[in-house]
Design a protein around this motif. Structure first.
Motif, PDB file in Angstrom:
ATOM      1  N   HIS A 124       0.828  -1.217   0.000  1.00 57.27           N
ATOM      2  CA  HIS A 124       0.000   0.000   0.000  1.00 57.27           C
ATOM      3  C   HIS A 124       0.863   1.267   0.000  1.00 57.27           C
ATOM      4  N   GLU A 125       1.988   1.234   0.688  1.00 59.26           N
ATOM      5  CA  GLU A 125       2.893   2.382   0.685  1.00 59.26           C
ATOM      6  C   GLU A 125       3.449   2.632  -0.727  1.00 59.26           C
ATOM      7  N   ILE A 126       3.804   1.546  -1.393  1.00 60.91           N
ATOM      8  CA  ILE A 126       4.325   1.694  -2.759  1.00 60.91           C
ATOM      9  C   ILE A 126       3.241   2.259  -3.679  1.00 60.91           C
ATOM     10  N   GLN A 127       2.018   1.802  -3.504  1.00 61.45           N
ATOM     11  CA  GLN A 127       0.926   2.334  -4.323  1.00 61.45           C
ATOM     12  C   GLN A 127       0.765   3.837  -4.111  1.00 61.45           C
ATOM     13  N   SER A 128       0.939   4.304  -2.888  1.00 60.62           N
ATOM     14  CA  SER A 128       0.847   5.749  -2.638  1.00 60.62           C
ATOM     15  C   SER A 128       2.052   6.483  -3.217  1.00 60.62           C
ATOM     16  N   THR A 137       3.865  13.643  -9.889  1.00 59.63           N
ATOM     17  CA  THR A 137       3.989  15.040  -9.442  1.00 59.63           C
ATOM     18  C   THR A 137       5.425  15.452  -9.141  1.00 59.63           C
ATOM     19  N   ALA A 138       6.359  14.519  -9.138  1.00 57.44           N
ATOM     20  CA  ALA A 138       7.753  14.841  -8.783  1.00 57.44           C
ATOM     21  C   ALA A 138       8.415  15.631  -9.907  1.00 57.44           C
ATOM     22  N   VAL A 167      12.813   9.028  -6.520  1.00 57.09           N
ATOM     23  CA  VAL A 167      11.543   8.363  -6.209  1.00 57.09           C
ATOM     24  C   VAL A 167      11.479   7.007  -6.902  1.00 57.09           C
ATOM     25  N   GLU A 168      11.913   6.952  -8.174  1.00 57.25           N
ATOM     26  CA  GLU A 168      11.914   5.677  -8.895  1.00 57.25           C
ATOM     27  C   GLU A 168      12.809   4.648  -8.208  1.00 57.25           C
ATOM     28  N   ASN A 169      14.004   5.078  -7.816  1.00 61.15           N
ATOM     29  CA  ASN A 169      14.933   4.156  -7.138  1.00 61.15           C
ATOM     30  C   ASN A 169      14.382   3.679  -5.805  1.00 61.15           C
ATOM     31  N   GLU A 170      13.729   4.587  -5.081  1.00 60.13           N
ATOM     32  CA  GLU A 170      13.134   4.220  -3.786  1.00 60.13           C
ATOM     33  C   GLU A 170      12.027   3.187  -3.979  1.00 60.13           C
ATOM     34  N   ILE A 171      11.182   3.400  -4.980  1.00 64.38           N
ATOM     35  CA  ILE A 171      10.094   2.454  -5.250  1.00 64.38           C
ATOM     36  C   ILE A 171      10.654   1.099  -5.677  1.00 64.38           C
ATOM     37  N   GLN A 172      11.680   1.116  -6.547  1.00 67.72           N
ATOM     38  CA  GLN A 172      12.275  -0.145  -7.007  1.00 67.72           C
ATOM     39  C   GLN A 172      12.902  -0.915  -5.843  1.00 67.72           C
TER      40      GLN A 172
END
Length: 194
Positions: free
Chosen positions: A13-17, A24-25, A33-38
């Motif tokens: 759920h955190e990744i979905q948010s 918006t980044a 943000v992309e690296n954090e999500i990956q």
């Protein structure tokens, strides 16, 4: 197993948010943000492997339900991974379009030179060569025809000269092709003979 499942579900759920933050980044923070999500997705995959092992150790009456829940989480994470890849692909395509647009806007265009040449392709050159050869053959055949006509005229003159000898001048008309017989009109200074 239940605490790890709850923790993994919370991470999904955190990744979905965080996926909403991608839109918006700004450009500088976008890669972070992309690296954090990956990294979060990779961590969830390792938790899912652990959950699969734990679900197989569940009692038989709970095992099927546990595997179903783990499979659902796995499906959700794979969906998030695909969404991230699609976003990265769209971003790369958009950046490439912007670079191409900037190249076109910064390029200076000039008028064409007066010596513009258009390269002819091989089939057009081959066709023009064939036409030149065709005209050359027509000229060659026409020249051969003229030579044969001249030889025919010389043959008739020689025959008449041989008949008369060197003592008289003769003018010869060959009507053999018209009427099938050979008629010579011999003109001498004194007499006309038929």
């Amino acid at each position: 197993m239940e605490p790890l499942y709850q923790q993994t579900h919370k991470h999904v759920h955190e990744i979905q948010s965080h996926m909403g933050r991608l839109e918006t980044a700004d450009k500088q923070a976008l890669h972070l943000v992309e690296n954090e999500i990956q990294a979060s997705i990779d961590q969830i995959f390792s938790q899912l492997e652990r959950l699969e092992i734990l679900s197989s150790k569940e009692p038989p009456h709970k095992r099927q339900n546990a595997k179903l829940r783990v499979d659902q989480l796995k499906y959700d994470v794979q969906h998030l991974q695909t969404a991230l890849r699609n976003f990265q692909h769209r971003r790369c395509a958009r950046e490439q379009q912007e670079r191409q647009r900037e190249e076109l806007l910064s390029r200076t265009f000039t008028t064409n030179d007066s010596d513009t040449t258009i390269p002819m392709d091989e089939s057009l050159q081959f066709n023009s060569s064939l036409q030149k050869i065709h005209h050359g053959m027509d000229d060659l055949i026409g020249g051969g025809h003229s030579i044969l006509e001249g030889l025919r005229a010389q043959r008739v003159t020689l025959k008449v000269g041989a008949l008369l000898g060197d003592r008289e001048k003769a003018l010869c008309f060959d009507f053999s092709q018209q009427c099938g017989t050979c008629i010579y009109l011999l003109v001498t200074p004194r007499t006309v003979m038929l």
